[in-house]
Design a protein around this motif. Sequence first.
Motif, PDB file in Angstrom:
ATOM      1  N   ASP A  22       5.594   7.955  -1.771  1.00  0.00           N
ATOM      2  CA  ASP A  22       5.374   6.590  -2.818  1.00  0.00           C
ATOM      3  C   ASP A  22       4.667   5.508  -2.138  1.00  0.00           C
ATOM      4  OD1 ASP A  22       7.022   8.015  -4.840  1.00  0.00           O
ATOM      5  OD2 ASP A  22       8.748   7.319  -3.710  1.00  0.00           O
ATOM      6  N   PRO A  23       3.910   5.061  -2.841  1.00  0.00           N
ATOM      7  CA  PRO A  23       3.250   3.956  -2.283  1.00  0.00           C
ATOM      8  C   PRO A  23       4.106   2.747  -1.880  1.00  0.00           C
ATOM      9  CG  PRO A  23       2.180   4.287  -4.466  1.00  0.00           C
ATOM     10  CD  PRO A  23       3.604   5.292  -4.225  1.00  0.00           C
ATOM     11  N   VAL A  24       3.811   1.766  -0.746  1.00  0.00           N
ATOM     12  CA  VAL A  24       4.626   0.752  -0.329  1.00  0.00           C
ATOM     13  C   VAL A  24       3.571  -0.450  -0.300  1.00  0.00           C
ATOM     14  CG1 VAL A  24       5.959  -0.023   1.630  1.00  0.00           C
ATOM     15  CG2 VAL A  24       5.953   2.300   0.941  1.00  0.00           C
ATOM     16  N   GLU A  25       4.251  -1.490  -1.077  1.00  0.00           N
ATOM     17  CA  GLU A  25       3.490  -2.641  -1.074  1.00  0.00           C
ATOM     18  C   GLU A  25       4.187  -3.974  -0.217  1.00  0.00           C
ATOM     19  OE1 GLU A  25       2.272  -6.463  -2.292  1.00  0.00           O
ATOM     20  OE2 GLU A  25       4.055  -5.746  -3.539  1.00  0.00           O
ATOM     21  N   ARG A  26       3.397  -4.764   0.537  1.00  0.00           N
ATOM     22  CA  ARG A  26       4.078  -5.745   0.999  1.00  0.00           C
ATOM     23  C   ARG A  26       2.673  -6.559   1.402  1.00  0.00           C
ATOM     24  NH1 ARG A  26       7.593  -3.443   4.829  1.00  0.00           N
ATOM     25  NH2 ARG A  26       8.932  -3.405   3.099  1.00  0.00           N
ATOM     26  N   ASP A  27       3.054  -8.055   0.944  1.00  0.00           N
ATOM     27  CA  ASP A  27       2.185  -9.051   1.316  1.00  0.00           C
ATOM     28  C   ASP A  27       0.661  -8.646   0.855  1.00  0.00           C
ATOM     29  OD1 ASP A  27       4.029 -10.546   2.531  1.00  0.00           O
ATOM     30  OD2 ASP A  27       3.557  -9.570   4.426  1.00  0.00           O
ATOM     31  N   GLY A  28       0.593  -7.933  -0.132  1.00  0.00           N
ATOM     32  CA  GLY A  28      -0.644  -7.807  -0.926  1.00  0.00           C
ATOM     33  C   GLY A  28      -1.557  -6.348  -0.647  1.00  0.00           C
ATOM     34  N   THR A  29      -0.620  -5.776   0.534  1.00  0.00           N
ATOM     35  CA  THR A  29      -1.523  -4.513   1.136  1.00  0.00           C
ATOM     36  C   THR A  29      -0.395  -3.427   0.604  1.00  0.00           C
ATOM     37  OG1 THR A  29      -2.208  -5.603   3.145  1.00  0.00           O
ATOM     38  CG2 THR A  29      -1.894  -3.276   3.141  1.00  0.00           C
ATOM     39  N   VAL A  30      -1.214  -2.386  -0.086  1.00  0.00           N
ATOM     40  CA  VAL A  30      -0.597  -1.096  -0.519  1.00  0.00           C
ATOM     41  C   VAL A  30      -0.910   0.181   0.331  1.00  0.00           C
ATOM     42  CG1 VAL A  30      -0.295   0.480  -2.421  1.00  0.00           C
ATOM     43  CG2 VAL A  30      -0.661  -1.752  -2.683  1.00  0.00           C
ATOM     44  N   VAL A  31       0.185   0.642   0.973  1.00  0.00           N
ATOM     45  CA  VAL A  31       0.242   1.774   1.637  1.00  0.00           C
ATOM     46  C   VAL A  31       0.442   2.859   1.264  1.00  0.00           C
ATOM     47  CG1 VAL A  31       0.758   2.740   4.096  1.00  0.00           C
ATOM     48  CG2 VAL A  31       0.416   0.290   3.892  1.00  0.00           C
ATOM     49  N   ILE A  32      -0.457   4.120   0.963  1.00  0.00           N
ATOM     50  CA  ILE A  32       0.172   5.165   0.547  1.00  0.00           C
ATOM     51  C   ILE A  32       0.051   6.474   1.532  1.00  0.00           C
ATOM     52  CG2 ILE A  32      -0.319   6.875  -1.391  1.00  0.00           C
ATOM     53  CD1 ILE A  32      -2.082   4.745  -2.632  1.00  0.00           C
TER      54      ILE A  32
END
Length: 108
Positions: A22-32
């Motif tokens: 699941d994608p993780v979004e924090r401070d405008g950055t998305v990590v997949i």
Amino acid sequence: MKFGQLTSTARDLFTAKLVYGDPVERDGTVVIPAAAVFGGGGGGAGETGALPVREGAGFGVLARPAGAFVVRAGTVTWVPAVDVTRLGLAAAATVVALAKILARRARS
């Protein structure tokens, strides 16, 4: 488990969700997060003319972290996962091999 049940279970298991987390979004950055997934299976049956009918099947799955796609400011980058254990084992094997080579040369 019957063969038909096994195949439907395998079909449900082997999806893109197994490879991509699941994608993780924090401070405008998305990590997949992504993983390398390997699997296999097999089955068989034997007719003896007597009950119970003998049949069986099975499968296995191996998943290892591969890395992650990072989406930041409209740009996608790939960040590979680093397996420190594998790097350590490779370094140790290299040191042992070099030590053996140097020991043989010293004896010559």
